[in-house]
Design a protein around this motif. Sequence first.
Motif, PDB file in Angstrom:
ATOM      1  N   ILE A  16       0.821  -1.213   0.000  1.00 47.90           N
ATOM      2  CA  ILE A  16       0.000   0.000   0.000  1.00 47.90           C
ATOM      3  C   ILE A  16       0.854   1.261   0.000  1.00 47.90           C
ATOM      4  CG2 ILE A  16      -1.581   1.379   1.415  1.00 47.90           C
ATOM      5  CD1 ILE A  16      -3.232  -1.053   1.835  1.00 47.90           C
ATOM      6  N   GLY A  17       2.004   1.235   0.654  1.00 50.14           N
ATOM      7  CA  GLY A  17       2.894   2.397   0.630  1.00 50.14           C
ATOM      8  C   GLY A  17       3.290   2.771  -0.793  1.00 50.14           C
ATOM      9  N   SER A  18       3.500   1.780  -1.629  1.00 47.37           N
ATOM     10  CA  SER A  18       3.843   2.034  -3.033  1.00 47.37           C
ATOM     11  C   SER A  18       2.677   2.674  -3.773  1.00 47.37           C
ATOM     12  CB  SER A  18       4.236   0.730  -3.737  1.00 47.37           C
ATOM     13  OG  SER A  18       5.382   0.187  -3.147  1.00 47.37           O
ATOM     14  N   PHE A  19       1.459   2.207  -3.493  1.00 46.56           N
ATOM     15  CA  PHE A  19       0.284   2.801  -4.133  1.00 46.56           C
ATOM     16  C   PHE A  19       0.069   4.228  -3.645  1.00 46.56           C
ATOM     17  CE2 PHE A  19      -0.834  -1.716  -4.771  1.00 46.56           C
ATOM     18  CZ  PHE A  19      -0.900  -1.686  -6.150  1.00 46.56           C
ATOM     19  N   HIS A  20       0.349   4.477  -2.376  1.00 48.37           N
ATOM     20  CA  HIS A  20       0.236   5.838  -1.848  1.00 48.37           C
ATOM     21  C   HIS A  20       1.220   6.757  -2.581  1.00 48.37           C
ATOM     22  CE1 HIS A  20      -0.281   9.119   0.979  1.00 48.37           C
ATOM     23  NE2 HIS A  20       1.032   9.170   1.086  1.00 48.37           N
ATOM     24  N   SER A  21       2.466   6.302  -2.737  1.00 48.51           N
ATOM     25  CA  SER A  21       3.472   7.094  -3.453  1.00 48.51           C
ATOM     26  C   SER A  21       3.064   7.323  -4.904  1.00 48.51           C
ATOM     27  CB  SER A  21       4.835   6.393  -3.413  1.00 48.51           C
ATOM     28  OG  SER A  21       5.302   6.307  -2.093  1.00 48.51           O
ATOM     29  N   LEU A  22       2.532   6.295  -5.550  1.00 48.39           N
ATOM     30  CA  LEU A  22       2.077   6.424  -6.932  1.00 48.39           C
ATOM     31  C   LEU A  22       0.935   7.443  -7.007  1.00 48.39           C
ATOM     32  CD1 LEU A  22       2.174   5.434  -9.885  1.00 48.39           C
ATOM     33  CD2 LEU A  22       0.547   3.650  -9.215  1.00 48.39           C
ATOM     34  N   HIS A  23       0.003   7.355  -6.075  1.00 52.72           N
ATOM     35  CA  HIS A  23      -1.117   8.303  -6.043  1.00 52.72           C
ATOM     36  C   HIS A  23      -0.624   9.735  -5.862  1.00 52.72           C
ATOM     37  CE1 HIS A  23      -4.895  10.205  -4.990  1.00 52.72           C
ATOM     38  NE2 HIS A  23      -4.370  10.597  -3.851  1.00 52.72           N
ATOM     39  N   ARG A  50      -1.733   5.580   9.141  1.00 54.63           N
ATOM     40  CA  ARG A  50      -0.554   5.525   8.275  1.00 54.63           C
ATOM     41  C   ARG A  50      -0.392   6.766   7.401  1.00 54.63           C
ATOM     42  NH1 ARG A  50      -2.493   0.939   9.778  1.00 54.63           N
ATOM     43  NH2 ARG A  50      -1.137  -0.838  10.160  1.00 54.63           N
ATOM     44  N   GLY A  51      -1.349   7.683   7.456  1.00 54.63           N
ATOM     45  CA  GLY A  51      -1.260   8.918   6.674  1.00 54.63           C
ATOM     46  C   GLY A  51      -1.503   8.730   5.194  1.00 54.63           C
ATOM     47  N   PHE A  52      -2.291   7.723   4.808  1.00 55.58           N
ATOM     48  CA  PHE A  52      -2.578   7.463   3.401  1.00 55.58           C
ATOM     49  C   PHE A  52      -3.720   8.341   2.921  1.00 55.58           C
ATOM     50  CE2 PHE A  52      -1.032   2.895   4.180  1.00 55.58           C
ATOM     51  CZ  PHE A  52       0.265   3.234   3.861  1.00 55.58           C
ATOM     52  N   SER A  53      -3.530   8.957   1.757  1.00 56.39           N
ATOM     53  CA  SER A  53      -4.573   9.796   1.174  1.00 56.39           C
ATOM     54  C   SER A  53      -5.132   9.195  -0.119  1.00 56.39           C
ATOM     55  CB  SER A  53      -4.022  11.194   0.888  1.00 56.39           C
ATOM     56  OG  SER A  53      -2.957  11.110  -0.049  1.00 56.39           O
ATOM     57  N   VAL A  54      -4.772   7.963  -0.416  1.00 62.05           N
ATOM     58  CA  VAL A  54      -5.266   7.298  -1.625  1.00 62.05           C
ATOM     59  C   VAL A  54      -6.781   7.103  -1.486  1.00 62.05           C
ATOM     60  CG1 VAL A  54      -5.094   5.209  -3.035  1.00 62.05           C
ATOM     61  CG2 VAL A  54      -3.096   6.020  -1.794  1.00 62.05           C
ATOM     62  N   PRO A  55      -7.564   7.398  -2.529  1.00 54.94           N
ATOM     63  CA  PRO A  55      -9.001   7.135  -2.440  1.00 54.94           C
ATOM     64  C   PRO A  55      -9.255   5.654  -2.157  1.00 54.94           C
ATOM     65  CG  PRO A  55      -8.500   8.452  -4.373  1.00 54.94           C
ATOM     66  CD  PRO A  55      -7.189   7.999  -3.804  1.00 54.94           C
ATOM     67  N   MET A  56     -10.179   5.378  -1.245  1.00 59.04           N
ATOM     68  CA  MET A  56     -10.484   4.001  -0.857  1.00 59.04           C
ATOM     69  C   MET A  56     -11.968   3.738  -1.025  1.00 59.04           C
ATOM     70  SD  MET A  56      -8.009   3.309   2.349  1.00 59.04           S
ATOM     71  CE  MET A  56      -6.259   3.672   2.210  1.00 59.04           C
ATOM     72  N   TYR A  57     -12.276   2.692  -1.750  1.00 61.94           N
ATOM     73  CA  TYR A  57     -13.640   2.249  -1.982  1.00 61.94           C
ATOM     74  C   TYR A  57     -13.895   1.098  -1.028  1.00 61.94           C
ATOM     75  CZ  TYR A  57     -17.528  -0.028  -4.418  1.00 61.94           C
ATOM     76  OH  TYR A  57     -18.722  -0.609  -4.739  1.00 61.94           O
ATOM     77  N   VAL A  58     -14.876   1.228  -0.161  1.00 59.14           N
ATOM     78  CA  VAL A  58     -15.190   0.191   0.816  1.00 59.14           C
ATOM     79  C   VAL A  58     -16.613  -0.286   0.561  1.00 59.14           C
ATOM     80  CG1 VAL A  58     -15.341  -0.358   3.272  1.00 59.14           C
ATOM     81  CG2 VAL A  58     -13.659   1.310   2.482  1.00 59.14           C
ATOM     82  N   ALA A  59     -16.788  -1.612   0.474  1.00 59.62           N
ATOM     83  CA  ALA A  59     -18.115  -2.158   0.180  1.00 59.62           C
ATOM     84  C   ALA A  59     -18.311  -3.487   0.895  1.00 59.62           C
ATOM     85  CB  ALA A  59     -18.258  -2.364  -1.322  1.00 59.62           C
ATOM     86  N   ASP A  60     -19.570  -3.823   1.138  1.00 63.54           N
ATOM     87  CA  ASP A  60     -19.885  -5.145   1.689  1.00 63.54           C
ATOM     88  C   ASP A  60     -19.616  -6.226   0.643  1.00 63.54           C
ATOM     89  OD1 ASP A  60     -20.698  -4.094   4.132  1.00 63.54           O
ATOM     90  OD2 ASP A  60     -22.757  -3.843   3.439  1.00 63.54           O
TER      91      ASP A  60
END
Length: 80
Positions: A16-23, A50-60
């Motif tokens: 996830i840290g890599s995705f955060h950096s990419l974002h 963790r200070g992540f600002s990547v958009p997160m989609y949460v669903a059931d």
Amino acid sequence: MSNKWATWCLPCVEEIGSFHSLHEGTRRGVSVVLAAEEDVETVRRFAEKRGFSVPMYVADEMPAPLREETIPRTYVVKPD
């Protein structure tokens, strides 16, 4: 780009840290979204801690294209 992940999945957490950096470094026209099937508060606390600002989609339940059981799983999605 979309990544299906979970807060309890160690390989997911490691990448996830890599995705955060990419974002944070993406140019216009490129989006990074993380998708999780967990409680919204669990995901919110995880990202906030963790200070992540990547958009997160949460669903059931994930939309059909993201229903693969294996995680982490990354999808590259074209606009069309």
